[in-house]
Write a protein that holds these residues in place. Structure first.
Motif, short mmCIF file in Angstrom:
data_model
loop_
_atom_site.label_atom_id
_atom_site.label_comp_id
_atom_site.label_asym_id
_atom_site.label_seq_id
_atom_site.Cartn_x
_atom_site.Cartn_y
_atom_site.Cartn_z
N LEU A 144 24.45 38.10 19.87
CA LEU A 144 25.84 38.13 20.32
C LEU A 144 26.42 39.54 20.24
N SER A 145 26.00 40.30 19.24
CA SER A 145 26.46 41.68 19.11
C SER A 145 26.02 42.51 20.31
N GLY A 146 24.77 42.29 20.74
CA GLY A 146 24.28 42.99 21.93
C GLY A 146 25.05 42.60 23.18
N LEU A 147 25.35 41.30 23.29
CA LEU A 147 26.13 40.83 24.44
C LEU A 147 27.55 41.38 24.40
N ALA A 148 28.12 41.49 23.20
CA ALA A 148 29.45 42.08 23.06
C ALA A 148 29.44 43.54 23.50
N LEU A 149 28.36 44.26 23.16
CA LEU A 149 28.22 45.65 23.58
C LEU A 149 28.20 45.76 25.10
N VAL A 150 27.37 44.94 25.75
CA VAL A 150 27.24 44.98 27.21
C VAL A 150 28.55 44.61 27.89
N SER A 151 29.21 43.54 27.41
CA SER A 151 30.45 43.10 28.03
C SER A 151 31.56 44.12 27.85
N SER A 152 31.60 44.78 26.71
CA SER A 152 32.62 45.81 26.49
C SER A 152 32.39 47.03 27.38
N LEU A 153 31.13 47.43 27.52
CA LEU A 153 30.81 48.55 28.42
C LEU A 153 31.17 48.20 29.86
N ALA A 154 30.85 46.96 30.27
CA ALA A 154 31.18 46.53 31.63
C ALA A 154 32.68 46.45 31.84
N GLU A 155 33.40 45.99 30.83
CA GLU A 155 34.86 45.91 30.92
C GLU A 155 35.47 47.29 31.16
N ASN A 156 35.04 48.25 30.36
CA ASN A 156 35.58 49.60 30.50
C ASN A 156 35.19 50.23 31.82
N THR A 157 33.95 49.97 32.28
CA THR A 157 33.50 50.51 33.56
C THR A 157 34.27 49.87 34.72
N GLY A 158 34.52 48.55 34.62
CA GLY A 158 35.33 47.89 35.64
C GLY A 158 36.73 48.46 35.71
#
Length: 254
Positions: free
Chosen positions: A112-126
């Protein structure tokens, strides 16, 4: 403790040392102040253009996309989001390292920590994409960037609440309990505002009623403001940490 961006730092020669609480507040204040400035400027100088709808019914508030798509608003918003994006990426990595330390022996939470990392990076990129590609320049790119931003934001909040629920159950730090409670409250408020904004947007497009788009815009503001508030909870998570930038020792520069 959060450290600088260089490895093998000379700890005795810091160039910049900032408390993480101040760092977190400044990071959130940049887009907040930029958005407020854009909204006020749009209402004062571009009221008719920014509140126009395809239905041509009365509307009293601009959507965020409309408020940031004209000059000088577009430059204000891009400057504030651009300046805050690098610290946001840094905070994302800091959270991932924090979770790895807490959940070193718990595989589900590590995943879940890895998924949180990916989703946060995608959020900021979006957010960066919808900021630098205005709706008046390419509506399709702007639209999908907004969908990525909102979708990944909600996913990141959900995962974060789950991780902090586990932390709250196994640790007794009062600041961590406070952080979890505020995260949960803000997430529920944010998802409620998202649902309300989606409802009013759909209703406006279907029925073209007076004032409905205004309600959509108001809830859209609340979605963004609550998103910023959620990220502000880092104030409790890294309260004693510092952000440090230092020079390399003389004998390691060559």
């Amino acid at each position: 403790m959060l450290q600088g961006l260089l490895s093998n730092l000379d700890r005795d020669r810091p160039l910049i040392r900032v408390q993480f609480t101040s760092f977190a507040v400044a990071t959130v204040l940049l887009p907040l102040s930029g958005l407020l400035a854009c909204l006020v400027t749009s209402l004062i100088y571009h009221y008719e253009e920014s509140t126009y709808t395809h239905c041509q019914v009365s509307n009293y508030l601009p959507s965020i996309s409309s408020a940031i798509s004209r000059e000088p608003e577009i430059y204000i918003w891009r400057s504030c989001v651009g300046l805050h994006s690098a610290p946001r990426y840094l905070v994302t990595v800091a959270y991932f390292n924090f979770y790895r330390g807490r959940f070193a022996t718990r595989l589900p939470e590590l995943l879940l920590s890895g998924l949180a990392l990916v989703s946060s990076l995608a959020e900021n990129t979006g957010l960066l994409l919808l900021t630098y590609v205005a709706s008046t320049e390419s509506y399709k790119i702007h639209k999908y960037s907004f969908v990525v931003f909102i979708g990944c934001s909600l996913l990141h909040m959900l995962i974060t609440c789950r991780l902090w629920y586990v932390i709250k159950r196994h640790y007794v730090n009062p600041e961590e309990k406070t952080s979890f409670l505020w995260k949960a409250r803000i997430f529920l408020f944010n998802i409620s505002c998202c649902a309300a904004a989606a409802y009013f947007f759909r209703r406006h497009n279907k029925y073209c009623e007076t004032g409905v788009y205004t309600l959509f815009a108001a809830f859209e503001y609340l979605v963004v403001f609550s998103n910023m508030a959620f990220h502000m909870t880092a104030f409790w998570d890294f309260g004693s940490a510092q952000v440090m930038v230092a020079t390399l020792p003389e004998d390691k520069r060559y």
